[in-house]
Scaffold this motif. Structure first.
Motif, PDB file in Angstrom:
ATOM      1  N   LYS A 204       0.851  -1.182   0.000  1.00 28.05           N
ATOM      2  CA  LYS A 204       0.000   0.000   0.000  1.00 28.05           C
ATOM      3  C   LYS A 204       0.893   1.240   0.000  1.00 28.05           C
ATOM      4  O   LYS A 204       2.086   1.160   0.293  1.00 28.05           O
ATOM      5  N   ARG A 227      -5.309  -0.412  -2.015  1.00 28.66           N
ATOM      6  CA  ARG A 227      -3.889  -0.100  -1.930  1.00 28.66           C
ATOM      7  C   ARG A 227      -3.654   1.298  -1.346  1.00 28.66           C
ATOM      8  O   ARG A 227      -2.529   1.787  -1.312  1.00 28.66           O
ATOM      9  N   SER A 228      -4.733   1.934  -0.899  1.00 33.50           N
ATOM     10  CA  SER A 228      -4.660   3.276  -0.326  1.00 33.50           C
ATOM     11  C   SER A 228      -4.604   3.159   1.191  1.00 33.50           C
ATOM     12  O   SER A 228      -5.534   2.651   1.823  1.00 33.50           O
ATOM     13  N   ASP A 229      -3.502   3.615   1.768  1.00 30.87           N
ATOM     14  CA  ASP A 229      -3.326   3.509   3.211  1.00 30.87           C
ATOM     15  C   ASP A 229      -3.789   4.801   3.889  1.00 30.87           C
ATOM     16  O   ASP A 229      -4.981   5.008   4.060  1.00 30.87           O
TER      17      ASP A 229
END
Length: 526
Positions: A204, A227-229
């Motif tokens: 991510k 995949r966005s933290d």
């Protein structure tokens, strides 16, 4: 760091159905045509002998067209400053300064001095020049200085000339770049970000994006939600208004800022001598505009027309004291007060909608138009629509309305060279930061992104002035730092108060962000 170059900073883009063409990064290699890109091994090196050894640079490859990854390739310049504490490290914090047209490889260096130690312990700071910008296969259209000047007020007598200008810019860009031009979009830049993620070996990414970078980050969360933290979106673009609407919001936001300025200045008539009432202050300002329209005012060797004053002061009015001091100077010049003689006589230089290093000379401008014209098909194609809108909006928003709604090169962009705008509508967690008085992305713009990103929370800095918050020692910094270091978002939207007298001057430009150009003769004074 004060920067006279503008970027519209502003703004935003699209996401068409490329997903069926490309398999996820975790798919079997035989099914994933992106494998050669995702498995690159960057050759890191010192960015420059004059720069710290901790700032490393590399160049990777990305496909020009993600629907045809085996065809033409682009260079993508990336940089990093690694955290020194492996035990605390969480991952990478990808950075974007805004634009479109802003290079970002030097962002880790800038932010290393501004971000809290707790954040730098958690993340490697990673910068990149977006495709087409800086060292990333830079685009150019061969535009002259006059052709780069896009801030054009509407006048009946110059309308035909302005339409010709818009057409020439579009034709020059098409001639120079051809079919390649349509691939310099926000959506493709978001795909490039995911290649960077994979190349760095991360599952991510976390992200800090300013201005246009907020839209770029939002597009990434729309395409790659898993995949966005931890995403911090600072000084936000309203995705519902891309792109023309994000330029027009400059005019809408300027009017309440101007009204607030007249009230503040009237209360200090003994200092500035601009009027005892808000209406008197307004009359003084527009009297100067009318005088300069009749005969340009010589301000320290710069000849200012009424349009120069209207357009140049738009951003300045968001900081009350700065604007009062500046208008007082123009008033003295208009009255024939002696001017300093140590400056060469000059007329205002055109200010392109970009900032930072450009290769070639018009790279920032070419990159700007490439993105704003290709990101959406919402631009009107009929020049008469721009005429009507400019006349209407000058009456509604007399300070900047005609500038904002006048014709732009996107009116003549090839129809096949653009794509439908991205619809942002997700529940990905993110933190939006927004000053109440932001000249480039006004408060209403940040509220628009908050509505679109339903999993986000927003921190509004009441009384906050300036474009770019995190790293400028704002009351919002604590919330942003907590989120980046712990992952905890506020339970609800938050409003904090700016420091006393923060509304009197624009936020100091510690960060390399797009800022209003202002009046050329006053560059560096305010």
């Amino acid at each position: 760091m004060r920067n006279r170059r503008i970027a519209l900073f502003l703004t935003v883009s699209a996401v068409a159905p490329l997903a069926p063409v490309l398999a996820p990064a975790t798919a079997a290699a035989a099914e994933n045509p992106l494998r050669p890109y995702l498995q690159q091994k960057p050759s890191w090196h010192r960015c420059g002998t004059e720069l710290p050894a901790s700032l490393q640079c590399a160049t990777i490859k990305v496909p020009l067209d993600y629907a045809k990854p085996g065809a033409k390739k682009l260079d993508l310049a990336i940089s990093r400053m690694k955290t020194s504490t492996k035990r605390e490290r969480r991952g990478v914090l990808l950075l974007n300064p805004g634009g479109p047209g802003g290079p970002g490889v030097d962002m880790p260096l800038y932010l290393a001095d501004e971000l809290p130690k707790a954040v730098k312990n958690k993340y490697d700071l990673v910068g990149f020049d977006p495709r087409g910008i800086g060292q990333s296969s830079p685009v150019g259209c061969g535009l002259t200085a006059d052709e780069r000047n896009w801030e054009r007020p509407y006048k009946a007598e110059t309308f035909t000339k302005d339409v010709k200008w818009a057409r020439i810019v579009a034709e020059k860009c098409d001639k120079k770049q051809g079919d390649k031009l349509r691939h310099f979009t926000t959506r493709n830049t978001a795909w490039d970000m995911d290649v960077i993620r994979a190349v760095l070996g991360e599952k991510k990414i976390s992200y800090l994006g300013y201005s246009y970078g907020t839209y770029l980050g939002a597009v990434y969360t729309q395409i790659f939600p898993k995949r966005s933290d931890r995403f911090v979106l600072d000084s936000a673009v309203d995705p519902a208004r891309v792109w023309r609407g994000m330029i027009q919001v400059w005019a809408e936001g300027a009017e309440p800022a101007f009204t607030r300025w007249t009230e503040w200045t009237a209360a200090r008539h003994s200092t500035y001598k601009l009027g005892r009432t808000p209406e008197a202050v307004r009359k003084t300002f527009y009297g100067l505009v009318a005088q300069a329209d009749r005969k340009p005012i010589d301000l320290d060797g710069t000849l200012l027309t009424g349009d120069d004053i209207r357009g140049g002061f738009r951003g300045l009015f968001f900081g009350t004291r700065d604007a009062a001091e500046a208008v007082a100077e123009v008033k003295k010049a208009a009255a024939g007060a002696p001017q300093s003689t140590d400056r060469e006589l000059r007329t205002p230089e055109p200010v392109p909608p970009s900032f930072g290093r450009t290769v070639p000379e018009d790279n920032g401008d070419a990159g700007f138009w490439a993105v704003v014209c290709a990101d959406t098909r919402a631009w009107p194609r009929d020049p008469e629509q721009y005429r009507k809108d400019a006349i209407r909006d000058k009456a509604r928003y007399p300070l900047y309305g005609d500038f904002a709604s006048h014709i732009k090169p996107c009116a003549f962009w090839k129809k096949t060279g653009s794509e439908p705008a991205t619809r942002i509508d997700n529940k990905v967690g993110a933190l939006i930061l927004q000053n109440e008085w932001d000249s480039q992305t006004p408060l209403t713009s940040g509220q628009g992104l908050r509505r679109a990103m339903k999993g986000s929370k927003m921190v509004t800095v009441a009384g906050g002035v300036g474009h770019g918050i995190y790293g400028n020692k704002s009351c919002a910094d604590k919330t942003a730092t907590t989120y980046l270091t712990t992952g905890k978002l506020p339970a609800k939207d938050v409003t904090c108060k700016a420091a006393p007298a923060a509304d009197e001057r624009r936020t100091p430009d510690r960060l390399p962000l797009p800022t209003p150009p202002g009046v050329p003769a006053m560059a560096g004074r305010f």
